[in-house]
Structures are given as C-alpha cells and as structure tokens.
Design an enzyme around this catalytic site. Structure first.
Site, PDB file in Angstrom:
ATOM      1  N   GLU A   1      -4.960  -3.741  -2.018  1.00  0.00           N
ATOM      2  CA  GLU A   1      -6.405  -3.490  -1.993  1.00  0.00           C
ATOM      3  C   GLU A   1      -6.732  -2.220  -1.198  1.00  0.00           C
ATOM      4  O   GLU A   1      -7.860  -1.760  -1.201  1.00  0.00           O
ATOM      5  CB  GLU A   1      -7.143  -4.701  -1.402  1.00  0.00           C
ATOM      6  CG  GLU A   1      -6.822  -5.045   0.042  1.00  0.00           C
ATOM      7  CD  GLU A   1      -5.571  -5.910   0.217  1.00  0.00           C
ATOM      8  OE1 GLU A   1      -4.607  -5.749  -0.573  1.00  0.00           O
ATOM      9  OE2 GLU A   1      -5.551  -6.726   1.152  1.00  0.00           O
TER      10      GLU A   1
ATOM     11  N   SER B   1       5.238  -6.964   3.323  1.00  0.00           N
ATOM     12  CA  SER B   1       5.769  -7.265   4.658  1.00  0.00           C
ATOM     13  C   SER B   1       6.543  -8.594   4.644  1.00  0.00           C
ATOM     14  O   SER B   1       6.326  -9.445   3.776  1.00  0.00           O
ATOM     15  CB  SER B   1       4.622  -7.331   5.654  1.00  0.00           C
ATOM     16  OG  SER B   1       3.726  -8.349   5.272  1.00  0.00           O
TER      17      SER B   1
ATOM     18  N   GLU C   1       8.887  -4.080  13.187  1.00  0.00           N
ATOM     19  CA  GLU C   1       8.813  -3.012  12.193  1.00  0.00           C
ATOM     20  C   GLU C   1       7.546  -2.226  12.513  1.00  0.00           C
ATOM     21  O   GLU C   1       6.431  -2.720  12.317  1.00  0.00           O
ATOM     22  CB  GLU C   1       8.721  -3.590  10.771  1.00  0.00           C
ATOM     23  CG  GLU C   1       8.634  -2.489   9.737  1.00  0.00           C
ATOM     24  CD  GLU C   1       8.381  -2.998   8.306  1.00  0.00           C
ATOM     25  OE1 GLU C   1       7.670  -3.989   8.134  1.00  0.00           O
ATOM     26  OE2 GLU C   1       8.889  -2.358   7.379  1.00  0.00           O
TER      27      GLU C   1
ATOM     28  N   PHE D   1       0.808  -1.222   0.000  1.00  0.00           N
ATOM     29  CA  PHE D   1       0.000   0.000   0.000  1.00  0.00           C
ATOM     30  C   PHE D   1       0.842   1.273   0.000  1.00  0.00           C
ATOM     31  O   PHE D   1       0.357   2.333  -0.360  1.00  0.00           O
ATOM     32  CB  PHE D   1      -0.938   0.006   1.234  1.00  0.00           C
ATOM     33  CG  PHE D   1      -0.259   0.427   2.517  1.00  0.00           C
ATOM     34  CD1 PHE D   1      -0.058   1.771   2.813  1.00  0.00           C
ATOM     35  CD2 PHE D   1       0.197  -0.515   3.432  1.00  0.00           C
ATOM     36  CE1 PHE D   1       0.583   2.158   3.996  1.00  0.00           C
ATOM     37  CE2 PHE D   1       0.839  -0.138   4.599  1.00  0.00           C
ATOM     38  CZ  PHE D   1       1.030   1.208   4.879  1.00  0.00           C
TER      39      PHE D   1
ATOM     40  N   CYS E   1       9.520   1.749   3.416  1.00  0.00           N
ATOM     41  CA  CYS E   1      10.406   0.642   3.780  1.00  0.00           C
ATOM     42  C   CYS E   1      11.829   1.140   3.983  1.00  0.00           C
ATOM     43  O   CYS E   1      12.649   0.444   4.555  1.00  0.00           O
ATOM     44  CB  CYS E   1      10.383  -0.430   2.712  1.00  0.00           C
ATOM     45  SG  CYS E   1      11.094   0.139   1.183  1.00  0.00           S
TER      46      CYS E   1
ATOM     47  N   LYS F   1      -1.262  -7.024  -9.323  1.00  0.00           N
ATOM     48  CA  LYS F   1      -2.246  -7.115  -8.230  1.00  0.00           C
ATOM     49  C   LYS F   1      -1.829  -6.067  -7.203  1.00  0.00           C
ATOM     50  O   LYS F   1      -0.982  -6.303  -6.356  1.00  0.00           O
ATOM     51  CB  LYS F   1      -2.216  -8.528  -7.628  1.00  0.00           C
ATOM     52  CG  LYS F   1      -3.491  -8.980  -6.940  1.00  0.00           C
ATOM     53  CD  LYS F   1      -3.946  -8.113  -5.796  1.00  0.00           C
ATOM     54  CE  LYS F   1      -3.191  -8.333  -4.507  1.00  0.00           C
ATOM     55  NZ  LYS F   1      -3.592  -7.373  -3.438  1.00  0.00           N
TER      56      LYS F   1
HETATM   57  P1  NAD Z   1       1.450  -6.631   2.988  1.00  0.00           P
HETATM   58  O1  NAD Z   1       2.461  -7.691   3.060  1.00  0.00           O
HETATM   59  O2  NAD Z   1       0.344  -6.640   3.975  1.00  0.00           O
HETATM   60  O3  NAD Z   1       0.740  -6.620   1.534  1.00  0.00           O
HETATM   61  C1  NAD Z   1       1.489  -6.651   0.354  1.00  0.00           C
HETATM   62  C2  NAD Z   1       0.679  -7.360  -0.720  1.00  0.00           C
HETATM   63  O4  NAD Z   1       0.450  -8.697  -0.298  1.00  0.00           O
HETATM   64  C3  NAD Z   1      -0.675  -6.735  -0.980  1.00  0.00           C
HETATM   65  O5  NAD Z   1      -0.923  -6.701  -2.356  1.00  0.00           O
HETATM   66  C4  NAD Z   1      -1.636  -7.655  -0.249  1.00  0.00           C
HETATM   67  O6  NAD Z   1      -2.896  -7.726  -0.871  1.00  0.00           O
HETATM   68  C5  NAD Z   1      -0.939  -9.000  -0.303  1.00  0.00           C
HETATM   69  N1  NAD Z   1      -1.244  -9.835   0.865  1.00  0.00           N
HETATM   70  C6  NAD Z   1      -1.478  -9.413   2.130  1.00  0.00           C
HETATM   71  N2  NAD Z   1      -1.704 -10.469   2.935  1.00  0.00           N
HETATM   72  C7  NAD Z   1      -1.603 -11.577   2.170  1.00  0.00           C
HETATM   73  C8  NAD Z   1      -1.722 -12.977   2.441  1.00  0.00           C
HETATM   74  N3  NAD Z   1      -1.991 -13.441   3.656  1.00  0.00           N
HETATM   75  N4  NAD Z   1      -1.531 -13.836   1.428  1.00  0.00           N
HETATM   76  C9  NAD Z   1      -1.256 -13.392   0.190  1.00  0.00           C
HETATM   77  N5  NAD Z   1      -1.139 -12.078  -0.110  1.00  0.00           N
HETATM   78  C10 NAD Z   1      -1.300 -11.176   0.857  1.00  0.00           C
HETATM   79  O7  NAD Z   1       2.247  -5.239   3.033  1.00  0.00           O
HETATM   80  P2  NAD Z   1       1.652  -3.776   3.147  1.00  0.00           P
HETATM   81  O8  NAD Z   1       1.124  -3.562   4.529  1.00  0.00           O
HETATM   82  O9  NAD Z   1       0.776  -3.477   1.999  1.00  0.00           O
HETATM   83  O10 NAD Z   1       2.973  -2.918   2.938  1.00  0.00           O
HETATM   84  C11 NAD Z   1       3.847  -2.562   3.986  1.00  0.00           C
HETATM   85  C12 NAD Z   1       5.013  -3.516   4.073  1.00  0.00           C
HETATM   86  O11 NAD Z   1       5.717  -3.538   2.828  1.00  0.00           O
HETATM   87  C13 NAD Z   1       6.058  -3.100   5.094  1.00  0.00           C
HETATM   88  O12 NAD Z   1       6.491  -4.248   5.779  1.00  0.00           O
HETATM   89  C14 NAD Z   1       7.174  -2.503   4.273  1.00  0.00           C
HETATM   90  O13 NAD Z   1       8.441  -2.550   4.872  1.00  0.00           O
HETATM   91  C15 NAD Z   1       7.119  -3.361   3.066  1.00  0.00           C
HETATM   92  N6  NAD Z   1       7.738  -2.703   1.927  1.00  0.00           N
HETATM   93  C16 NAD Z   1       8.961  -3.161   1.527  1.00  0.00           C
HETATM   94  C17 NAD Z   1       9.605  -2.550   0.477  1.00  0.00           C
HETATM   95  C18 NAD Z   1      10.937  -3.031   0.011  1.00  0.00           C
HETATM   96  O14 NAD Z   1      11.337  -2.648  -1.059  1.00  0.00           O
HETATM   97  N7  NAD Z   1      11.637  -3.871   0.754  1.00  0.00           N
HETATM   98  C19 NAD Z   1       8.999  -1.469  -0.185  1.00  0.00           C
HETATM   99  C20 NAD Z   1       7.750  -1.040   0.240  1.00  0.00           C
HETATM  100  C21 NAD Z   1       7.121  -1.674   1.300  1.00  0.00           C
END
Ligand code: NAD
Length: 510
Positions: free
Chosen positions: A191, A241, A395, A164, A296, A188
C-alpha cells in the site's frame, strides 16, 4: 507512449489523486470508504490516496480471476509464449515510465529503479520459455503395452502479496511464471507504492492478456486476511518482513493453500585478510547503501577478519562519505530517501542504541541528510558492533552498515550460521579453497563469492533459508514452475479388448 482503452494510466503525473483496483481488465474505484496515504518520500508530501479493499471487494476480484481461469488454462502453451513475448516487448518499451513511478513513490534513484525493472524483465523473459519449462516426461513401454507420462497443470487462482521495496520486480517474480503456467492472478501490492502494479496491468491488457487473468487489489491486512482464507485461492506467494511472512505461511497453509513466504534478512559479507581492500570496500558500499539499504539482499553486516579491519573501515568510510543523497529523480543523486518518515526515524534510532551499547559511530547519517521534509537519512557506519547489540540483532533495512571485527574465518562463519536469517551472504577473498569451503558451509540460500548481492539470474531460483523463507519452494526460475503447477502422472494402455479379464491382484509391472 502507447494508449489503452481504459482510464488514464495511473502512472502519469497529476492523475495520482486516487489509486484504484484493477479487476477484470479495468480500473475499479474502491467502495469500502477506506484508504491510505501514498507519499512522495523525497518531499514528504502525500501524493495520492490508495483504496483499501473490503472483504466483498476481495471476493469480487477472486470471482473475476476464477471466471477467467478455465479459458486461460485452455490457451495453448505456444500462444501463451507468444503473448509473453509481447508483454516483454511492452515492458521493455515502458521501462523508463515504470522506473519514474518507482522513484516517485518508493524514492529510489532513477538508475536503480531502471535496474529493478531490468531484473524483473529477466523473469518475464524466462517465462517466454514456458513451452520447454512445462514439458513433461514420457516412458514408453514402462510395462508391456503401457506408457507412463507426467504433466504439470496450473493450480487455479493464485495470489501475490508484495513488499514496498521492489514494487515492480517482486510482482514480476510472481505473475510472470504464474500466468505462463496457466494460472490466473490476484496481486495485492504494498500500500506504500501501489501505482506501478496498475500501470503494468494496463500494459498486460494492451499486450492481449484476457480480462480477469491478471488483477490488482489494493489494500491492507483486511485484504491479505481474506485472500488467505478465501476457498477459491489455491496458492499464495508472499514477500515481506519475517513476522508477516510467518503469519501468512501459517494462516495460508492452515486454510489448505500452497504458500511460499519470502521474508527478512540480515546479510553478512565476510572480508578475509587476503581480500583486495579497495574491491571489498567498493562492494560493501554499493551493497550496503544502494537503494538506501532497503533491499532484502543488502549487505547489512561486514565481518572484517583480522588485520583487514582498520584499512577496510577507512576505505568504506572514505567512499560512503562521498555518496550524493537526494531526490531520486535528480540525476545527480546516488541514494534516495527512505520509504516513510516513521521508518527513517526507526533506522536512525539504531545509531543511538548502537552508541549506547558500545559501537563506534563512524558516520552519522542524521548529520549528512539533506534539509527539507523528505524522509532522508544519510549514509551511516557503525564499527566495533557485537552480536548482542540491537543494530546487529535487528533487520535495520536502511543505510546503516555495521562492521563486526573477528579474528578468524571460523568465527566469521559462526556468525553467519548462528544468525536466525539465511537469505544471502558473501565472502571476499583471493583464496579459492576457503571460498569453496564457505560455499559448502554457509547456511544461507544465496552465496556470493566476491559478489556482494548474489541475486540469482532468472533461470535459477531465489530464496533464503531459516527465518528468510517459510515454505519449500523458492521464487522464480525452475522452482516457480513447480510452485505454480501440480504434477499429474498418466498411465495409459490400448489393449485388445479380447485379452481383457478380471484380476484382483495388485497391478504388477513385470
Ligand atoms: P511488510 O511485511 O510490512 O509488508 C509486506 C506485505 O504484507 C504488504 O503487502 C503489506 O500490505 C502486507 N502486510 C503488512 N502487515 C500485514 C499484516 N499485519 N497482516 C497481513 N498483511 C500485512 O514488508 P515491507 O515493509 O513492505 O517490506 C520490507 C520487508 O520485506 C523486509 O523485511 C525485507 O527484508 C523483506 N523482503 C524480503 C525479500 C525476500 O526475497 N526475502 C524481498 C524483498 C523484501
């Protein structure tokens, strides 16, 4: 604003009632009967519902991308480059529109949203150089009368699953190089803020991208799981994450796919006693509270070495107190709300656990948060944090900056290197020798020397170490070209048939 021959742009106001998929060059309303709320985080209102795809809808989008692949991969590289210049131009013209969508759904302030678009656009610019990036190698006369050359070819249908916090830039990290390399793409998006992806899809169509080459499928875990197991998806790029990144990496590779999964972070910024305190404080505040800490590459921990701690905490606190928190669309706001009320409450809980576990709450963002139903938390500062505290171990992903005090550079380095994450880290010092040693020693993928958020420029690659990346190849830059292509080596000869004979020996080169 330029027009496209499709339904109204989903980024435009009043049209946000339902956010649909983008399949095969057009908006496709979801039919699964499942959807999720999209908030305006500044007001707390539900601004729209986003469709959640079913397995059948995932199959349909992958089929569209698969159908488009043979023709797209056959498009000449110079034509692809020309198209990318047009894409670049349209994105540039619509920077402000994209940024407004980001502010409305993510909450980040408009200037920060513009910065996100600008950094994503740099990756698109890099993709404009695809003719040189895909140049192979050639060895004439590798053996007598034999030439050998290498080429790189696209994988097929690749999927991107994005978080997000950068709803425009992180998808650009993926679709930019993936499409330029000749793949077709299924995105994808998160959401939580899905509109920017559909808006960008319309711009790509307007630029001339053939239907089916870029698709957006909205959804949740059901969509992700089907993409991970779908036999026609060759590779998956994920950013999100750590637990989900690990899951995506394991499930995707088990299904035989190439996967890069960029994950969470806990970025440490070391401030040595010889650092300029004002400069270090400016950097810590900018990198700690920018985008409400939902980056991040945000600085989450300031490691104050020796006597710099007292003046540094004071200088950070003085600056942080002055940050204007409010609706991101208000030009006076410097920091917006968090993404959801639930996330805001979780972030705020670290102030309680920090206090209970012995940290000093210098600034409590609950006291300074604007009134109203928006998902706001003011800037928060914890001092005297130790590695056993929840605020250090987790985090937080919000505007809570922790200060850990240590006596020596070696102790600071140990903190960085023993941390399970290794995304970014930074050192602030005037001592070039120590900085060079830190660059040599630090176990992190991206290191800043007097730079707090060392996000690499587009012609390098982005990625962390340890629990910040699952997979081998980093995002964008040269590593993305390797990720989105497969290598092939051709050995060729044009002998005189009269010289031909059977030889069962292993081919020799000399
Ligand atoms: P998230 O892991 O909750 O979601 C990321 C994606 O995974 C979304 O599209 C979501 O729909 C999907 N998703 C969520 N739960 C899922 C599940 N149980 N099974 C399958 N798919 C699932 O992450 P977020 O809250 O949207 O973003 C924040 C996180 O992203 C933080 O931890 C941040 O550090 C990380 N991030 C990392 C980088 C990097 O380059 N390392 C960059 C940006 C964000």
């Amino acid at each position: 604003m330029t027009e496209v021959a499709t339904a109204p742009r989903q980024g435009d106001a009043q049209e946000l009632a339902r956010i649909n998929h983008w399949i095969d060059g057009r908006i496709v309303p979801g039919e699964s009967g499942r959807s999720g709320p999209v908030y305006n985080p500044a007001t707390g209102d539900v601004a729209a519902q986003v469709d959640f795809a079913s397995v059948e809808e995932i199959d349909a989008v992958v089929a569209a991308a698969r159908k488009a692949f043979p023709a797209w991969r056959a498009v000449s590289i110079s034509r692809r480059a020309e198209l990318f210049f047009r894409i670049r131009q349209l994105l540039d013209e619509h920077r402000d529109d994209i940024a407004r969508i980001l502010t409305r759904e993510h909450g980040k302030v408009h200037s920060d949203a513009l910065g996100e678009v600008a950094r994503g656009l740099e990756v698109v610019e890099y993709a404009c150089g695809i003719p040189s990036l895909l140049k192979g190698e050639f060895s004439e006369q590798a053996s007598t009368g034999i030439d050998v050359y290498s080429i790189r070819q696209p994988l097929g249908v690749v999927a991107g699953i994005t978080p997000f916090n950068f709803p425009a830039m992180v998808p650009m990290w993926m679709w930019g190089p993936a499409l330029a390399c000749g793949n077709t793409f299924v995105l994808k998006p998160s959401e939580k803020d899905p509109s920017a992806s559909v808006y960008v899809a319309e711009l790509l169509k307007e630029a001339g991208l053939p239907d089916g080459v870029f698709n957006v499928i909205q959804g949740d875990k059901i969509a992700v799981d089907r993409l991970l197991e779908h036999p026609d998806v060759a590779a998956v790029s994920f950013v999100g994450s750590t637990p989900i990144a690990k899951y995506v990496y394991e499930a995707g590779t088990q299904a035989g796919k190439r996967v890069q999964a960029l994950a969470g972070a806990k970025n440490h910024m070391i401030v040595l006693p010889d650092a300029d305190v004002d400069m270090a404080a400016d950097a810590a505040v900018s990198a700690g509270y920018g985008s409400a800490g939902e980056r991040c590459m945000a600085v989450s921990v300031v490691v104050a070495v020796g006597e710099v701690a007292d003046p540094l905490v004071q200088a950070i606190s003085d600056r942080a107190k002055k940050i204007a928190v409010g609706d991101g669309s208000d030009p006076g706001s410097e920091m917006g709300p968090l993404i959801t009320g639930q996330h805001r409450d979780k972030v705020a809980s670290y102030l309680d656990s920090g206090a209970e576990q012995g940290a000093k709450v210098v600034l409590d963002g609950r006291e300074s948060a604007p009134d109203g139903d928006g998902f706001f938390l003011g800037v928060s500062l914890l001092d005297e944090v130790t590695p056993d505290m929840d605020a250090y171990r987790d985090e937080i992903f919000g505007p809570v900056l922790s200060v850990v005090r240590v006596d020596t550079y070696d102790e600071a380095l140990t903190l960085v290197n023993e941390n399970p994450w290794g995304n970014g880290t930074a050192i602030f010092t005037r001592d070039g020798g120590v900085a060079r040693q830190f660059q040599f020693d630090a176990q992190a993928g991206m290191v800043g020397i007097n730079v707090p958020i060392p996000v690499p420029v587009a012609w390098f690659s982005f990625g962390g170490w340890k629990a910040s990346l699952f997979g081998d190849l980093h995002a964008y830059g040269p590593e993305s070209v390797n990720f989105y292509t497969r290598g092939k080596v051709v050995t060729s000869r044009w002998p005189d048939p009269a010289t031909s004979k059977v030889n069962l020996g292993f081919p020799q080169t000399r």
